[in-house]
Design an enzyme around this catalytic site. Sequence first.
Site, PDB file in Angstrom:
ATOM      1  NE  ARG A  19      -0.899  -0.467   4.888  1.00  0.00           N
ATOM      2  CZ  ARG A  19      -1.342  -0.005   6.055  1.00  0.00           C
ATOM      3  NH1 ARG A  19      -2.361   0.821   6.078  1.00  0.00           N
ATOM      4  NH2 ARG A  19      -0.794  -0.372   7.179  1.00  0.00           N
ATOM      5  CD  GLU A  67     -18.647   0.754  -0.072  1.00  0.00           C
ATOM      6  OE1 GLU A  67     -19.895   0.865  -0.057  1.00  0.00           O
ATOM      7  OE2 GLU A  67     -17.972   0.713   0.969  1.00  0.00           O
ATOM      8  CG  PHE A  92     -16.036  -3.110   1.463  1.00  0.00           C
ATOM      9  CD1 PHE A  92     -16.886  -4.157   1.809  1.00  0.00           C
ATOM     10  CD2 PHE A  92     -15.125  -2.669   2.395  1.00  0.00           C
ATOM     11  CE1 PHE A  92     -16.829  -4.732   3.073  1.00  0.00           C
ATOM     12  CE2 PHE A  92     -15.063  -3.239   3.663  1.00  0.00           C
ATOM     13  CZ  PHE A  92     -15.909  -4.271   4.005  1.00  0.00           C
ATOM     14  CG  HIS A 118      -6.941  -3.648   3.751  1.00  0.00           C
ATOM     15  ND1 HIS A 118      -6.053  -2.657   3.448  1.00  0.00           N
ATOM     16  CD2 HIS A 118      -7.281  -3.467   5.046  1.00  0.00           C
ATOM     17  CE1 HIS A 118      -5.852  -1.897   4.528  1.00  0.00           C
ATOM     18  NE2 HIS A 118      -6.573  -2.362   5.512  1.00  0.00           N
ATOM     19  CG  ASP A 126      -9.913  -5.528  10.344  1.00  0.00           C
ATOM     20  OD1 ASP A 126      -9.996  -5.366  11.580  1.00  0.00           O
ATOM     21  OD2 ASP A 126      -9.595  -4.631   9.552  1.00  0.00           O
TER      22      ASP A 126
END
Lengths: 323, 276
Positions: A19, A67, A92, A118, A126
């Site tokens: 990232r 989204e 998402f 992610h 998570d």
Amino acid sequence: MRIVNLTVDIDNPERIPTRFGYGEGLLEAGQKNEEVVALGADITGSVKADLFRDAFPDRFFSLGIAEQNHIGVAAGLALMNKIPFVTNYGVFLAGRGWDEIRTTVCYSNLNVKLGGAHGGISVGPDGATHQALEEISIMRCLPNMTVVVPSDSIETKKATLAAAEMFGPIYIRYGREKVPVITDESTPFKIGEAYCMREGTDVAIIACGAMVYEGLVAAKELEKEGISTMVINNHTIKPIDKATIIEAAKLTGAVVTVEEHQVMGGMGSAVLEVLAQDCPVPVEMIGVMDRFGESGDPETLMKAFGLCSENVAEAVRRVIKRK
Amino acid sequence: MAHQLNENELKQKARHYRRDILKMLYEAGSGHPGGSLSSIDILTVLYSNVLRHNPENPCWEDRDRFILSKGHICPALYTILSDFGYFAREELGQLRQYGSMLQGHPCMHHTPGLEVSSGSLGQGLSIAVGVALAARLNGTDIRTYCLMGDGEVQEGQVWEAAMSAGHYKLDNLCAIVDKNGLQIDGNVEDVMNIDPLTDKFEAFNWNVIEIDGHDVVEIGNAFLQASQFSGKPTMIIADTVKGKGVSFMENAPGWHGVAPNKEQLDAALAELEEEK
């Protein structure tokens, strides 16, 4: 086949999250081209779009947790010749925005860039809801879409810059956790061109993302057993580099695909589509086997889900027996 | 833009378009007459007197943008685009045929004059928000228009988009709801009530104007008011009649997505002639 010699010590690699590469790439893309804009989804720091936001506040649009709207707004910006980057957790971004990506972005072939953060179970604690394991499948089946899964932070930066420079929809998958850096600034990167990071004659490991590193570690281990293992960094899932895959299969006669993603429809499936039609050889697949993720620390999860170099090496031993 | 049409000219145009729509659908053997007829007066005023566009240069950078969100009523838009010269009139006869320029739902790469492909409901307002944000960022005076159906606003994405347009105070954006009160399963209020629609959009920080969506003067005035309103996007809620102009199609849910047969076409065309 392009051969790229490893310049890093894979026993002791530097570890940086991909990232970070995305964030730097997005910032640099914004510096190079003022038409680059970015959308915020309330997780701007987490997905590393904050570097761009802070440098170009006028070209950053916060859109909250919505989204479907993100994709539509990006489409509108693209219609006005902007180069919008939509960044969100991959699960998402790809999942909740899928019909918008399909009908508005891909059918219209708009210049929308999707940064899917992610990716994979290595997101960790998570748990399953936030671990993107299906995006490669559901993105690569869309006409006009390009899908890239870079192997480390440096390659993710290059992929992000390349995304800004190409025309058309593209999905870039990157991850949260620190992963080994296996390329350097001089490593050539071109969307659609896989490359060989280790030559070998007995078997070819074809991997994407951080799993390329696991393949390299497995190959080094297998060398002790006298198994000569080729490792291909197949960073572009679509358009897939048929020539390199076929050449690797012909040279070695056996293939192991490795990805941190469901094996159904993912990178391995894309490789199988090529091999089954053009060069059928025995194949073993490493990936997530039709199950959801779980909470846990990344290292534990990668072991529990069979996504480590030991699992890759075992798959190589299996596939060689089938030659 | 060509000269402004007066009330009578607009009515004549709309009647002509209604006839074209029915003929196209008859030729195609399928399509959506109800919503095409309920929205045609709005589109007639928009393209004749409001939208800054140039059929000789569909990609003109400074054109206003019209996003057709309720893509299934594209026959209404096709007939207008053809009338303005975006493509030859003969193309209308090819609606929904294999290889046609005129797809069953809008495809921007097939049809000159279309801004974007659409057909999956609820997406157009988001696109319009993106266009309006870009226009503002570029410092241009381009205006963005978006037509939605009333059944369509049941889509959650419409409200995500409405929230963002209100948040960014996009006064260069004007959306229209063609509120014909019907959807495939029946009355909108029975299928899934959307009212009070004005209150809802006002609560989302929109300027809302309610009009009779078949009164060309009211339609024109609403677009003018929208262009003069500062600090909020404008939503025009147009009260319309589904199937407007053809007695047996009016307010009949069955005419949402069915083409007329020859007998029905002749009867409809006769009614539209008589209204002269």
